[in-house]
Design an enzyme around this catalytic site. Structure first.
Site, PDB file in Angstrom:
ATOM      1  NE  ARG A 109      -2.969   0.495   2.848  1.00 46.63           N
ATOM      2  CZ  ARG A 109      -3.226   0.722   4.297  1.00 46.63           C
ATOM      3  NH1 ARG A 109      -3.406  -0.154   5.190  1.00 46.63           N
ATOM      4  NH2 ARG A 109      -3.460   1.891   4.434  1.00 46.63           N
ATOM      5  CB  THR A 110       0.471   4.605  -1.410  1.00 50.02           C
ATOM      6  OG1 THR A 110       0.474   3.936  -2.733  1.00 50.02           O
ATOM      7  CG2 THR A 110       1.205   5.643  -1.685  1.00 50.02           C
ATOM      8  CG  LEU A 111       2.095   2.904   4.086  1.00 49.24           C
ATOM      9  CD1 LEU A 111       3.093   2.072   4.964  1.00 49.24           C
ATOM     10  CD2 LEU A 111       0.746   2.925   4.706  1.00 49.24           C
TER      11      LEU A 111
END
Lengths: 271, 245
Positions: free
Chosen positions: B22-24
C-alpha cells in the site's frame, strides 16, 4: 434441403466449408416479422411491423432503446433479442459511467458481433437466433448496422430483415441514394412506406407499425400513434384507393422532394 | 490488500507483506501545476523539480505529458505514481487507436477515466498520491479539469495543485479573463510561477509551459524566470520581527 449429416453441432463443419447450425440460426431471423432501418447523415429511423400472437394478445416489442444515442430493432427469436439488448444497454452505460461520454455505436456493434461469434465456436452453446438492426451515433454522424447470428456485421444506408423483407429491400434499393441528405420527415415517411411494402396489400394502419427515431440533436424516442397516422394519411387517402392516385397527390403536395416516384409505381414483390 | 488475523483477546494483527503493497507516504514529489483556459485553448505550467523530502533532488522531471491527440496531463505529488498513471493511459490510448474508427478519446473522457481510477484506488486505501490536471481541446471545445488523490474531481476555467491553490489561484481569480491571448496567458502563468518560486520551498527555477489548442498539444523547452531579490522584504527579512513574538 438435404444437409442433415453435418448439421447437428455448431462446431461441425460441412465438407463444403459451412456451419449449418449458424445458417439455420439465420433462417430463424427470416421467420420473424419485418424490421426496417434507414439513415441519413444525421438521423436513423427504425421501424417494424407489430405482430401479435393472436387477436387477444398484445404485440411483441421489437425495438429497444439502448441509450439516448443508440436504438436497436430485432427480428427472430425475441427472447434472444431482449437478452442482447440488455447486454448492449449494459455496455453503453458502463462506458458512459467511466468516460462520461456516449459509446460510439461502431464499437458497440463490434462487441456484439464478437459475442455472437463465441456462440458459433462452443459446442455447448447455440448461436443467437436474432438479427439486430442497430442504429446510432458516433463522432462521424449517424450509422446503421446489421448484426447477424453468424457474428458478422455490416453497415448499411438502409436495410430490412425478417419475413417479406425483400419487398421492403426492393423499395429501399430504389430510393437509398437520396437518403443521405433526406430531411427527418422524409426519412420517417420512407420508413413507413417500406413497412407498407412488407404488408403485401394489407391496409397500413398506425397500429400495425412501430417507428422510432434518433438523431444528432434528438435522443432516441418512439413516435406516437398519432404522428405515424399523420404520415400515413399524407400518402394513403382512402385505404382501398389505387396507389397511382396517392402518388399524384403526394407529388403535388410536396413538389420539392423525391422526384414524385412514390411507392405506387411497382407492385410489391413476393419474397 | 490488507488481511487481518484475529487473536483470542480480539486485537488484530496485519499481514506485514500485504501492507508493503500500500501507498503510505510519498517519496519523490513534484510541486504545483497551474493551468488556465485562454482564447484559443488551454495553457499549463509546471516546474521540472522532483523533491526527495526537503532535498531538491531531481531537476529534469517532465511533469506534463501529452495524452492522445487532444489532451495534456500535468501531475504533482508522487512521481512514480504519475509514471504508473501514464502507463494506464498508454494502454488506454493504444486500445483507442487500435479501433481505428475515427473516434478518439478527448480530454473529457480521459479526465473521467482518471477520476474513476483515483477514486477506486482511494476506496481500497491504496491511493495514487497525485493531484492531476487534465486539459485539452477537442472539436473546438476547451476543457480543463482536476482530480485529486482522493478522487475529488471538477472542471474550472483555471486550476492549480498544492501550493498553487494558495498562491496562484488568488492571482488568477483577479486577473483571469475568457479572452486572454497567448502572450497574455503565458505572462499570467509566469506571474503565478514566479510567486511560487519565491514562496514555495520545493519549487525550482526551471519550468515548462504547455499549450493545448485545436491543432494539437505542445510542451515548451525548459526555461527559467527572471527573479528580483532586492525587494526590501527580502533584503532584510527579519525587520519588524524582533520582539514580535
Amino acid at each position: 434441403m438435404f444437409r442433415n449429416q453435418y448439421d447437428t453441432d455448431v462446431t461441425t463443419w460441412s465438407p463444403t466449408g459451412r456451419l449449418f447450425q449458424v445458417e439455420y440460426a439465420m433462417e430463424a431471423v427470416k421467420q420473424g416479422s419485418a424490421a426496417i432501418g434507414l439513415r441519413s447523415r444525421s438521423h436513423v429511423v427504425l421501424a417494424c411491423v407489430n405482430k401479435a400472437q393472436s387477436e387477444l394478445s398484445s404485440h411483441q416489442r421489437k425495438i429497444f432503446k439502448v441509450d439516448d444515442h443508440i436504438g436497436v430493432a430485432i427480428a427472430g427469436l425475441t427472447a434472444d433479442g431482449r437478452v442482447l439488448s440488455r447486454y448492449m444497454r449494459s455496455e453503453s452505460i458502463n462506458h458512459s459511467f467511466t468516460y462520461e461520454s456516449p459509446l460510439p455505436v461502431g464499437r458497440l456493434v463490434v462487441h456484439l458481433a464478437d459475442k455472437a461469434q463465441v456462440c458459433t465456436q462452443r459446442s455447448w452453446k447455440r448461436p443467437y437466433g436474432v438479427g439486430l438492426l442497430v442504429g446510432g451515433l458516433d463522432e462521424s454522424g449517424a450509422h446503421l448496422y446489421y448484426n447477424c447470428p453468424s457474428g458478422n456485421y455490416f453497415e448499411y444506408q438502409a436495410f430490412a430483415i425478417g419475413s417479406r423483407s425483400q419487398a421492403a429491400k426492393t423499395y429501399l434499393e430504389r430510393r437509398f441514394e437520396s437518403f443521405g441528405d433526406s430531411s427527418r420527415e422524409d426519412l420517417i415517411k420512407d420508413a413507413i412506406l417500406a413497412v407498407r411494402e412488407t404488408l403485401q396489400g394489407e391496409t397500413l394502419k398506425s397500429s400495425l407499425c412501430t417507428v422510432a427515431i434518433l438523431g444528432v440533436d434528438e435522443p432516441f424516442h418512439f413516435l406516437d400513434q398519432e404522428a405515424i397516422q399523420k404520415v400515413i394519411d399524407t400518402f394513403e387517402k382512402v385505404p382501398e384507393e389505387e396507389e397511382g392516385e396517392d402518388e399524384a397527390e403526394a407529388g403535388a403536395a410536396q413538389p420539392a422532394e423525391q422526384g414524385g416516384a412514390g411507392a405506387g409505381d411497382v407492385a410489391p414483390m413476393e419474397m | 490488500m490488507t488481511f487481518t488475523i484475529q487473536i483470542e483477546n480480539g486485537t488484530e494483527v496485519r499481514n506485514a507483506e500485504a501492507d508493503s503493497q500500500r501507498t503510505l507516504y510519498p517519496y519523490v514529489t513534484g510541486t504545483s501545476v497551474v493551468a488556465i483556459k485562454y482564447k484559443d485553448g488551454v495553457l499549463m505550467a509546471s516546474d521540472m523539480g522532483g523533491s526527495y523530502g526537503s532535498t531538491l533532488r531531481y531537476k529534469n522531471i517532465e511533469r506534463m505529458k501529452a495524452i492522445g491527440k487532444h489532451s495534456l496531463l500535468g501531475a504533482s505529488g508522487e512521481i512514480s505514481d504519475f509514471q504508473e498513471i501514464l502507463r494506464y493511459l498508454d494502454e488506454l490510448t493504444l486500445n483507442d487507436n487500435m479501433w481505428d474508427d475515427g473516434n478518439s478519446l478527448g480530454p473529457k473522457e480521459v479526465h473521467n477515466y482518471l477520476t474513476r481510477v483515483m477514486y477506486n484506488r482511494r476506496n481500497k486505501f491504496n491511493p495514487l498520491w497525485n493531484t492531476l490536471v487534465l486539459g485539452g481541446v477537442k472539436n473546438g471545445e476547451k476543457y480543463l479539469g482536476m482530480v485529486s488523490m482522493i478522487g475529488v474531481s471538477f472542471e474550472d476555467n483555471h486550476v492549480a495543485t498544492g501550493f498553487g491553490n494558495h498562491l496562484a489561484r488568488p492571482i488568477l481569480r483577479d486577473e483571469w479573463r475568457e479572452d486572454l491571448g497567448f502572450e497574455e496567458g503565458v505572462k499570467l502563468l509566469e506571474k503565478c510561477m514566479r510567486v511560487l518560486l519565491y514562496r514555495d520551498r520545493s519549487a525550482i527555477n526551471k519550468l515548462q509551459i504547455a499549450k493545448m489548442t485545436e491543432e494539437g498539444v505542445t510542451v515548451s523547452e525548459p526555461y527559467s524566470l527572471k527573479t528580483f531579490w532586492e525587494f526590501k522584504a527580502f533584503t532584510n527579512p527579519t525587520v519588524g520581527a524582533e520582539g514580535s513574538w
